[in-house]
Design a protein around this motif. Sequence first.
Motif, mmCIF file in Angstrom:
data_model
loop_
_atom_site.group_PDB
_atom_site.id
_atom_site.type_symbol
_atom_site.label_atom_id
_atom_site.label_comp_id
_atom_site.label_asym_id
_atom_site.label_seq_id
_atom_site.Cartn_x
_atom_site.Cartn_y
_atom_site.Cartn_z
ATOM 1 N N GLY A 16 0.839 -1.193 0.000
ATOM 2 C CA GLY A 16 0.000 0.000 0.000
ATOM 3 C C GLY A 16 0.874 1.242 0.000
ATOM 4 N N ASP A 17 0.656 2.113 0.986
ATOM 5 C CA ASP A 17 1.429 3.362 1.061
ATOM 6 C C ASP A 17 2.791 3.168 1.720
ATOM 7 O OD1 ASP A 17 -0.571 4.744 -0.066
ATOM 8 O OD2 ASP A 17 -1.439 5.482 1.824
ATOM 9 N N LEU A 18 2.999 1.992 2.299
ATOM 10 C CA LEU A 18 4.222 1.766 3.067
ATOM 11 C C LEU A 18 5.348 1.264 2.163
ATOM 12 C CD1 LEU A 18 5.480 1.464 5.984
ATOM 13 C CD2 LEU A 18 4.772 -0.928 5.826
ATOM 14 N N THR A 19 6.428 2.025 2.102
ATOM 15 C CA THR A 19 7.605 1.576 1.354
ATOM 16 C C THR A 19 8.473 0.743 2.290
ATOM 17 O OG1 THR A 19 7.576 3.491 -0.088
ATOM 18 C CG2 THR A 19 9.659 2.322 0.091
ATOM 19 N N VAL A 20 8.603 -0.536 1.973
ATOM 20 C CA VAL A 20 9.347 -1.444 2.858
ATOM 21 C C VAL A 20 10.798 -1.587 2.397
ATOM 22 C CG1 VAL A 20 9.454 -3.788 3.763
ATOM 23 C CG2 VAL A 20 7.255 -2.677 3.469
ATOM 24 N N LEU A 21 11.004 -1.701 1.092
ATOM 25 C CA LEU A 21 12.369 -1.680 0.568
ATOM 26 C C LEU A 21 12.484 -0.479 -0.354
ATOM 27 C CD1 LEU A 21 13.035 -5.470 -0.182
ATOM 28 C CD2 LEU A 21 13.496 -4.180 1.923
ATOM 29 N N ASN A 22 13.510 0.326 -0.089
ATOM 30 C CA ASN A 22 13.626 1.611 -0.751
ATOM 31 C C ASN A 22 14.874 1.617 -1.636
ATOM 32 O OD1 ASN A 22 13.502 4.278 -1.403
ATOM 33 N ND2 ASN A 22 14.010 5.033 0.669
ATOM 34 N N LYS A 23 14.717 1.120 -2.851
ATOM 35 C CA LYS A 23 15.850 1.009 -3.803
ATOM 36 C C LYS A 23 17.031 0.286 -3.150
ATOM 37 C CE LYS A 23 14.919 4.639 -7.109
ATOM 38 N NZ LYS A 23 13.681 5.293 -6.706
ATOM 39 N N LEU A 24 16.729 -0.896 -2.668
ATOM 40 C CA LEU A 24 17.743 -1.676 -1.942
ATOM 41 C C LEU A 24 18.771 -2.300 -2.892
ATOM 42 C CD1 LEU A 24 18.751 -3.144 0.693
ATOM 43 C CD2 LEU A 24 17.262 -5.040 -0.002
ATOM 44 N N ASP A 25 20.043 -2.032 -2.640
ATOM 45 C CA ASP A 25 21.149 -2.722 -3.301
ATOM 46 C C ASP A 25 21.788 -3.645 -2.267
ATOM 47 O OD1 ASP A 25 21.061 -1.446 -5.837
ATOM 48 O OD2 ASP A 25 22.019 0.321 -4.959
ATOM 49 N N PHE A 26 21.896 -4.904 -2.647
ATOM 50 C CA PHE A 26 22.377 -5.886 -1.668
ATOM 51 C C PHE A 26 22.882 -7.097 -2.433
ATOM 52 C CE2 PHE A 26 20.949 -9.632 0.998
ATOM 53 C CZ PHE A 26 21.964 -9.529 1.938
ATOM 54 N N SER A 27 24.049 -7.592 -2.074
ATOM 55 C CA SER A 27 24.485 -8.813 -2.745
ATOM 56 C C SER A 27 25.259 -9.718 -1.798
ATOM 57 C CB SER A 27 25.338 -8.484 -3.977
ATOM 58 O OG SER A 27 26.449 -7.727 -3.583
ATOM 59 N N VAL A 28 25.251 -10.989 -2.147
ATOM 60 C CA VAL A 28 25.924 -12.011 -1.348
ATOM 61 C C VAL A 28 26.749 -12.872 -2.292
ATOM 62 C CG1 VAL A 28 25.587 -13.991 0.193
ATOM 63 C CG2 VAL A 28 24.003 -12.060 0.298
ATOM 64 N N LYS A 29 27.963 -13.156 -1.911
ATOM 65 C CA LYS A 29 28.820 -13.977 -2.761
ATOM 66 C C LYS A 29 28.639 -15.458 -2.440
ATOM 67 C CE LYS A 29 32.129 -10.357 -3.600
ATOM 68 N NZ LYS A 29 31.218 -9.912 -4.671
ATOM 69 N N ARG A 30 28.951 -16.278 -3.426
ATOM 70 C CA ARG A 30 28.823 -17.721 -3.235
ATOM 71 C C ARG A 30 29.662 -18.172 -2.035
ATOM 72 N NH1 ARG A 30 26.854 -21.190 -6.752
ATOM 73 N NH2 ARG A 30 26.922 -19.653 -8.407
ATOM 74 N N GLY A 31 29.022 -18.913 -1.142
ATOM 75 C CA GLY A 31 29.735 -19.433 0.031
ATOM 76 C C GLY A 31 29.830 -18.453 1.189
ATOM 77 N N GLU A 32 29.396 -17.217 0.951
ATOM 78 C CA GLU A 32 29.508 -16.200 1.999
ATOM 79 C C GLU A 32 28.448 -16.429 3.092
ATOM 80 O OE1 GLU A 32 30.354 -11.370 2.020
ATOM 81 O OE2 GLU A 32 28.912 -12.168 0.592
ATOM 82 N N LYS A 33 28.806 -16.103 4.331
ATOM 83 C CA LYS A 33 27.855 -16.166 5.447
ATOM 84 C C LYS A 33 27.570 -14.732 5.862
ATOM 85 C CE LYS A 33 29.551 -20.406 5.313
ATOM 86 N NZ LYS A 33 29.292 -21.144 4.087
ATOM 87 N N VAL A 34 26.338 -14.299 5.649
ATOM 88 C CA VAL A 34 25.983 -12.903 5.896
ATOM 89 C C VAL A 34 24.870 -12.820 6.931
ATOM 90 C CG1 VAL A 34 25.062 -10.785 4.860
ATOM 91 C CG2 VAL A 34 26.663 -12.206 3.569
ATOM 92 N N SER A 35 25.053 -11.986 7.936
ATOM 93 C CA SER A 35 23.986 -11.748 8.902
ATOM 94 C C SER A 35 23.332 -10.410 8.613
ATOM 95 C CB SER A 35 24.525 -11.733 10.327
ATOM 96 O OG SER A 35 24.967 -13.021 10.687
ATOM 97 N N ILE A 36 22.014 -10.385 8.780
ATOM 98 C CA ILE A 36 21.258 -9.142 8.666
ATOM 99 C C ILE A 36 20.717 -8.808 10.052
ATOM 100 C CG2 ILE A 36 19.212 -8.037 7.681
ATOM 101 C CD1 ILE A 36 19.485 -9.742 5.234
ATOM 102 N N ILE A 37 21.047 -7.622 10.524
ATOM 103 C CA ILE A 37 20.512 -7.163 11.796
ATOM 104 C C ILE A 37 19.774 -5.847 11.547
ATOM 105 C CG2 ILE A 37 22.380 -8.263 13.107
ATOM 106 C CD1 ILE A 37 23.642 -5.474 13.456
ATOM 107 N N GLY A 38 18.972 -5.429 12.503
ATOM 108 C CA GLY A 38 18.275 -4.161 12.335
ATOM 109 C C GLY A 38 16.956 -4.165 13.077
#
Length: 256
Positions: A16-38
Amino acid sequence: MSEDIIRFDKVEKRFGDLTVLNKLDFSVKRGEKVSIIGPSGSGKSTVLRILMTLEGIDGGSVTVDGEPLWHENSGDGSLKPASEKHLRKMRGKLGMVFQHFNLFPHMSVLRNITEAPVKVLGLSKAEARQRGEELLELVGLADQAQKFPSQLSGGQKQRVGIARALAMRPSILLFDEPTSALDPELVGEVLNVIGKLADEHDLTMLLVTHEMRFAREISDRVCFFDRGKIREEGTPEELFTDPSEDRTREFLSAVL
Ligand code: ADP
Ligand code: MG
């Protein structure tokens, strides 16, 4: 570890009116272990749900393993909307472990793990069973195969959830706050299993978590999400000991 296995380019997602992702740039490399906090509501789960194709996007593009999630190549180089077949293929690359386990309550532990490999991958029952037993061994539940989910503790249920995701042989494993529904004394057994998987060189892992100490231990990189964007990212060392953004510092001092 140079190739991006996951790539979000200027991804927009709105409810609706709520923008949840705002032109998000994000990438993960093969085999990488990435944590998302927030903070809660910053779009962390939405990122995982988009990858699982449980949500669509309103702009930008998402590629997994170099192929667009929502489109496929029509042969002449142009892109057409993804067919169900394409989506199935793309989904097969990923497994997800949910906060609330999402086990099938009417199936035994073993059947929870063998069902999809038989139905979706076409494994024979015997093959699926053997693989299922190996996975139960891996998560320390070899003796619980014939139980039903209701007979297990939360920590055991989540370990079944992990075994079930692995049974589909994904190259990417997604975790959405896998321990936040657990009693504190059950968190360790689940983190132990996830930690064991983090030692697997080929497996790409994307973990949304509030377990800062654990994120710090196992991650190659930590991303701090804030209002649908990555506000700051870096090695655990950089992000946890010397964040450069006030917003990151504020968040960390509230949760650590
Ligand atoms: P996080 O996992 O970081 O807490 P989410 O990705 O779950 O955040 O949600 C981001 C925002 O989007 C929240 O404000 C949430 O209420 C909203 N949201 C998520 N899913 C839906 C939906 N299906 N319909 C409407 N709003 C949603
Ligand atoms: Mg969430």
